[in-house]
Design a protein around this motif. Sequence first.
Motif: not given
Length: 272
Positions: A112-116, A147-161
């Motif tokens: 669910m997101g880009t990361m190092n 989910i590798f980071d908190l920001s990826m968890l927060e992003g889920i709602e946006f993608y669902k919407k």
Amino acid sequence: MAINDQPLIITCAVVGAELKRDVFPFLPLTPEEIAQSSIEAVQAGASIIHLHVRDENGLPSQRVDLFEKTSKLIKKEVDCILQFSTGGAVGTSVDSRCQPLQLKPEMATLSMGTMNFGEEIYENTPSIIRQIASEMKKNNIHAELEIFDLSMLEGIEFYKKKGWIPQKHHIDFVLGVPGGLSGDVKNLVELVRRLPVDQKWSVAGIGRFQLPLTYHALALGGHIRVGLEDNINFHKGELAQSNAQFVQRVVRLANELNRPIANASMARSLLF
Ligand code: KMH
Ligand code: ZN
């Protein structure tokens, strides 16, 4: 049923994309070896196999023929949910990452997101996420969001919407990758606290984080991923013998905590 009596789904990540034989001499690499290690993990109590495959040179691959051969060998011997990796290895093109989805496995991953990722970049831009999610939808595959980071968890709602990812999905927290959120148990507690009620989740602790996160997931009513992709040491300084050895340890701990072990059909009814 109290939340921490819930049947436990154990996922085994049997090989991954990064590990090499010079670090772990018994790493399964051929379809036959990966299948055998998966079969042993299922016989030990795993109900989901998180599957990567390797080519003839032992390098990570998203080739359809290798996924097909390995899957058939596993399915011939045991009932389990096959969860194909769409992460592949760092740098794999999105088209390659999607290729094995044409085989319509029951599950596949969606990071669910880009990361190092150590010294490299694991790329999961919004357009990559949309493309993989849409291939999964087309093939009727249940998504496990990585989910590798908190920001990826927060992003889920946006993608669902936006309707870019399915409303119903499994969540796997992968904690302890250098570049992602660490496997400190306080991080797991916070991630779980932020989940919607009834959201099913598992945790994969990388390296030394695997065991403490296993204990906490058992107590919190979550599910657990173990396996050589995530950790090669059974104890500090002692290499594991096999994937099954990790699964057996989770089963022993679950027994102590009165968590029954889910077989594949129980896992299907809990997740799908
Ligand atoms: N090999 C990692 C770069 C997944 O399987 O979905 C990505 C990975 C995630 O293993
Ligand atoms: Zn993986």
